[in-house]
Design an enzyme around this catalytic site. Sequence first.
Site, PDB file in Angstrom:
ATOM      1  N   SER A  70     -16.632  21.365  26.730  1.00  0.00           N
ATOM      2  CA  SER A  70     -16.491  22.834  26.780  1.00  0.00           C
ATOM      3  C   SER A  70     -16.768  23.364  28.183  1.00  0.00           C
ATOM      4  O   SER A  70     -16.057  24.242  28.684  1.00  0.00           O
ATOM      5  CB  SER A  70     -17.468  23.490  25.805  1.00  0.00           C
TER       6      SER A  70
ATOM      7  N   GLY B  15      -6.820  22.759  22.169  1.00  0.00           N
ATOM      8  CA  GLY B  15      -6.841  24.168  21.769  1.00  0.00           C
ATOM      9  C   GLY B  15      -7.582  25.014  22.778  1.00  0.00           C
ATOM     10  O   GLY B  15      -7.213  26.162  23.055  1.00  0.00           O
TER      11      GLY B  15
ATOM     12  N   SER C  75     -15.457  32.485  17.255  1.00  0.00           N
ATOM     13  CA  SER C  75     -14.752  31.478  18.054  1.00  0.00           C
ATOM     14  C   SER C  75     -15.074  31.651  19.530  1.00  0.00           C
ATOM     15  O   SER C  75     -14.777  32.687  20.126  1.00  0.00           O
ATOM     16  CB  SER C  75     -13.243  31.598  17.851  1.00  0.00           C
TER      17      SER C  75
ATOM     18  N   GLN D  54     -13.719  29.949  21.850  1.00  0.00           N
ATOM     19  CA  GLN D  54     -12.464  29.887  22.620  1.00  0.00           C
ATOM     20  C   GLN D  54     -11.858  31.271  22.750  1.00  0.00           C
ATOM     21  O   GLN D  54     -11.415  31.674  23.835  1.00  0.00           O
ATOM     22  CB  GLN D  54     -11.471  28.945  21.932  1.00  0.00           C
TER      23      GLN D  54
ATOM     24  N   ASP E 123     -18.321  21.339  15.443  1.00  0.00           N
ATOM     25  CA  ASP E 123     -17.805  20.053  15.931  1.00  0.00           C
ATOM     26  C   ASP E 123     -18.608  18.860  15.403  1.00  0.00           C
ATOM     27  O   ASP E 123     -18.145  17.718  15.466  1.00  0.00           O
ATOM     28  CB  ASP E 123     -17.803  20.026  17.468  1.00  0.00           C
TER      29      ASP E 123
ATOM     30  N   ARG F  57     -10.001  18.810   8.845  1.00  0.00           N
ATOM     31  CA  ARG F  57     -11.167  17.907   8.838  1.00  0.00           C
ATOM     32  C   ARG F  57     -11.863  17.848   7.483  1.00  0.00           C
ATOM     33  O   ARG F  57     -12.538  16.853   7.186  1.00  0.00           O
ATOM     34  CB  ARG F  57     -12.149  18.309   9.944  1.00  0.00           C
TER      35      ARG F  57
ATOM     36  N   ARG G 246     -12.589  13.355  16.485  1.00  0.00           N
ATOM     37  CA  ARG G 246     -13.901  13.424  15.823  1.00  0.00           C
ATOM     38  C   ARG G 246     -13.905  12.687  14.480  1.00  0.00           C
ATOM     39  O   ARG G 246     -14.943  12.204  14.031  1.00  0.00           O
ATOM     40  CB  ARG G 246     -14.342  14.875  15.666  1.00  0.00           C
TER      41      ARG G 246
HETATM   42  C1  S3P Z   1     -14.875  25.210  21.757  1.00  0.00           C
HETATM   43  C2  S3P Z   1     -15.061  26.022  20.667  1.00  0.00           C
HETATM   44  C3  S3P Z   1     -14.898  25.574  19.286  1.00  0.00           C
HETATM   45  C4  S3P Z   1     -14.960  24.051  19.198  1.00  0.00           C
HETATM   46  C5  S3P Z   1     -14.117  23.377  20.223  1.00  0.00           C
HETATM   47  C6  S3P Z   1     -14.540  23.781  21.625  1.00  0.00           C
HETATM   48  C7  S3P Z   1     -15.034  25.781  23.099  1.00  0.00           C
HETATM   49  O1  S3P Z   1     -13.653  26.006  18.809  1.00  0.00           O
HETATM   50  O2  S3P Z   1     -14.582  23.628  17.905  1.00  0.00           O
HETATM   51  O3  S3P Z   1     -14.237  21.967  20.103  1.00  0.00           O
HETATM   52  O4  S3P Z   1     -15.130  25.023  24.079  1.00  0.00           O
HETATM   53  O5  S3P Z   1     -15.085  27.008  23.191  1.00  0.00           O
HETATM   54  P1  S3P Z   1     -13.421  27.498  18.245  1.00  0.00           P
HETATM   55  O6  S3P Z   1     -13.631  28.458  19.328  1.00  0.00           O
HETATM   56  O7  S3P Z   1     -11.995  27.506  17.777  1.00  0.00           O
HETATM   57  O8  S3P Z   1     -14.397  27.635  17.118  1.00  0.00           O
END
Ligand code: S3P
Length: 433
Positions: free
Chosen positions: A27, A98, A169, A171, A319, A350, A392
């Site tokens: 991250s 993602g 989220s 992200q 995660d 998952r 994972r």
């Molecule tokens: C992440 C946020 C999570 C996590 C992903 C990494 C990040 O996803 O599952 O592996 O680096 O911000 P979400 O924001 O979709 O929950």
Amino acid sequence: MFATKTERIIRPARNILGSLRLPGDKSISHRYALLSALASGTTKLTNFSTGADCTSSLACSAALGAKVSRLDNGMIEITGTSGNLQDPGAPLDCGNSGSTMRMLTGLLAATPHTYTLVGDESLSRRPMERVRKPISQMGADITLTDGHAPVTVRGGKLKGIDYTTPVPSAQVKTALLFAGLQAEGTTTVRESVRTRDHGELALRGFGAEVERTTNAVSIRGGQTLHAIEATVPGDISSAAFFLCAAALFLGSNLVFDALGLNPTRATLLDVLTSLGAHIGVLNLEEKNGELIGTVQVNAPARGLSGTTISGGLAAQLIDELPVIAAIAPYTQNGIRIRDAKELRVKESDRIALVASNLRAMGAEVEEFEDGLDVPGGQQLHGAEINSGGDHRIAMAFSVAALRATGETVIHGAEAASISFPEFYDLLDQIAER
Ligand code: S3P
């Protein structure tokens, strides 16, 4: 999804022993790679993630005009564009990531070019409306294909918004902060659960002012970023597989140096402690706002107890849930997971894959729309595991295999390299057989 290219045979272990220093957090590496492209000056990163996902972010930064070099000593240098992200003239390939796709959507939203973001088969199935909606509200023109990638971003003049994320989220929060940095006025993101805060901390590291209250974060537009020098902390979500493995074996002793211990990421340590494992944390330090420390884990003499993970905890452990569920049969009282519907829209579904793979190993498990019930006190046997191309899942079931009877074959084992290419080598290093 990956084609099933490689198989790995995982044999049972007698114990888990050793001392490890892990590659950098995925991250944090994504955020440093992307922000360095927007910043002025040359960012120097040590212990950058070795995962393919972060290579996708670096490649996108290079396509946007940043100069990226990997030095012989492993350091990565990225000379930024000082806010002048280029038109790559070709689609930006986010691979399986993602994080790359969603955060780039925010990063590019203020730039007067048209960008197309593409990904692999798995990423092309994942929901992108969650970034399209708020970033369109800010003024960018974003189009999706039936809610998914390819994502087309036609950047424009942005206006700050006050937005509450419907699903927690990090992200999405980070994408909005990246867009907000380049918008007129202030952008505020509110969330019901405090998700990982690496976006906020990275922006501060690169020189932006970011304000926080318990569940809201605000950024003023028009601030510029400056290069940083940083060492990325070891990835605690990678360590999670080995922490859970060590928690299963009486007499185990595993130590991690320089592990990332950001409180929004370290909830697994609390869960393992509540299950009875002995966790020691030493040498805590802060670097660029991120906590780093040494972590030692030993299994409890009476075995792991059991627990329920729901509500905000499920979001913070998102995660780690596959590996927690994969070791649940070996606990005394089992593990119940709820409020984790997001697991269905990760690199794979998952919940479904954990359930089917646990059943393949002989476990009883009940699947719910938003979680799983895995009773404790179950002995698993070796089986054929389908990773579904999901890193994972491949790693979680490699851990479950360590306490099973007989050998386990992980199909699609190569998926581990998305976040943790060293996983199988390090597993062999710490597993006593
Ligand atoms: C992440 C946020 C999570 C996590 C992903 C990494 C990040 O996803 O599952 O592996 O680096 O911000 P979400 O924001 O979709 O929950």
